[in-house]
Enzyme design. Structure first.
Site, PDB file in Angstrom:
ATOM      1  N   ILE A  52      37.300   3.939  33.519  1.00 44.09           N
ATOM      2  CA  ILE A  52      38.942   4.348  33.787  1.00 44.09           C
ATOM      3  C   ILE A  52      39.188   2.927  33.842  1.00 44.09           C
ATOM      4  CG2 ILE A  52      40.641   5.159  34.835  1.00 44.09           C
ATOM      5  CD1 ILE A  52      38.554   7.519  35.946  1.00 44.09           C
ATOM      6  N   SER A  53      40.409   2.751  32.812  1.00 46.19           N
ATOM      7  CA  SER A  53      41.019   1.303  32.871  1.00 46.19           C
ATOM      8  C   SER A  53      42.349   1.738  32.434  1.00 46.19           C
ATOM      9  CB  SER A  53      40.521   0.561  31.563  1.00 46.19           C
ATOM     10  OG  SER A  53      41.150  -0.538  31.436  1.00 46.19           O
ATOM     11  N   PRO A  54      43.241   2.051  33.657  1.00 46.77           N
ATOM     12  CA  PRO A  54      44.407   2.516  33.575  1.00 46.77           C
ATOM     13  C   PRO A  54      45.481   1.643  33.197  1.00 46.77           C
ATOM     14  CG  PRO A  54      43.984   1.958  35.921  1.00 46.77           C
ATOM     15  CD  PRO A  54      42.448   1.936  35.095  1.00 46.77           C
ATOM     16  N   ARG A  59      43.327  -3.828  29.468  1.00 44.32           N
ATOM     17  CA  ARG A  59      42.562  -3.412  28.166  1.00 44.32           C
ATOM     18  C   ARG A  59      42.794  -4.445  27.041  1.00 44.32           C
ATOM     19  NH1 ARG A  59      44.660   1.892  29.851  1.00 44.32           N
ATOM     20  NH2 ARG A  59      46.391   1.566  28.143  1.00 44.32           N
TER      21      ARG A  59
END
Length: 143
Positions: A52-54, A59
């Site tokens: 999970i890369s919110p 990113r």
């Protein structure tokens, strides 16, 4: 082609990030995973990271780290509506977050910034796994 999946669930049970999900912790976690994936790519292994890369910024940084190592970077956005994820999930950390024992948990009391231009988009609310599995990844790419 050798591949290896760096999985967020496995990673979080083996590191100090198990109970730390603050924005700063997530930034550092994604940076570390990106560096590991770059090293793996340098050795010829295709690293698939499932985390999970919110935050968009993280990113973008992950992409930059991969490109620094002359590795290809393909962002896959698994677009899973929160209602479906919540009903399907019974993981201990999710239960703790809902009970207020873990703060700043993505999708519960912390934000998620969807990608603006992922190479592949998978919409879990539009197709079942069986409907998706026989197709190529091209079927999930943005048009």
């Amino acid at each position: 082609m050798q591949t290896y999946v760096l999985d967020g669930d496995k990673h979080s049970t083996r590191t100090e990030f198990q109970s730390r999900v603050s924005p700063e912790d997530r930034v550092e976690n994604i940076r570390r995973v990106s560096e590991v994936a770059k090293l793996m790519a340098d050795s010829g292994v295709v690293a698939i990271t499932a985390f999970i890369s919110p935050y968009r910024m993280d990113r973008r940084r992950a992409r930059e780290i991969a490109l620094e190592g002359n590795a290809e970077f393909v962002e896959v956005f698994v677009d899973a509506p929160l209602a479906g994820v919540r009903s399907a999930g019974s993981k201990k950390s999710t239960r703790k977050a809902r009970a207020g024992e873990i703060r700043e948990f993505t999708g519960i009391d912390a934000p998620y910034e969807p990608p603006e231009d992922a190479e592949i988009n998978v919409h879990t609310d539009r197709q079942t796994v069986n409907e998706r599995s026989p197709r190529s990844s091209k079927d999930y790419c943005r048009e």
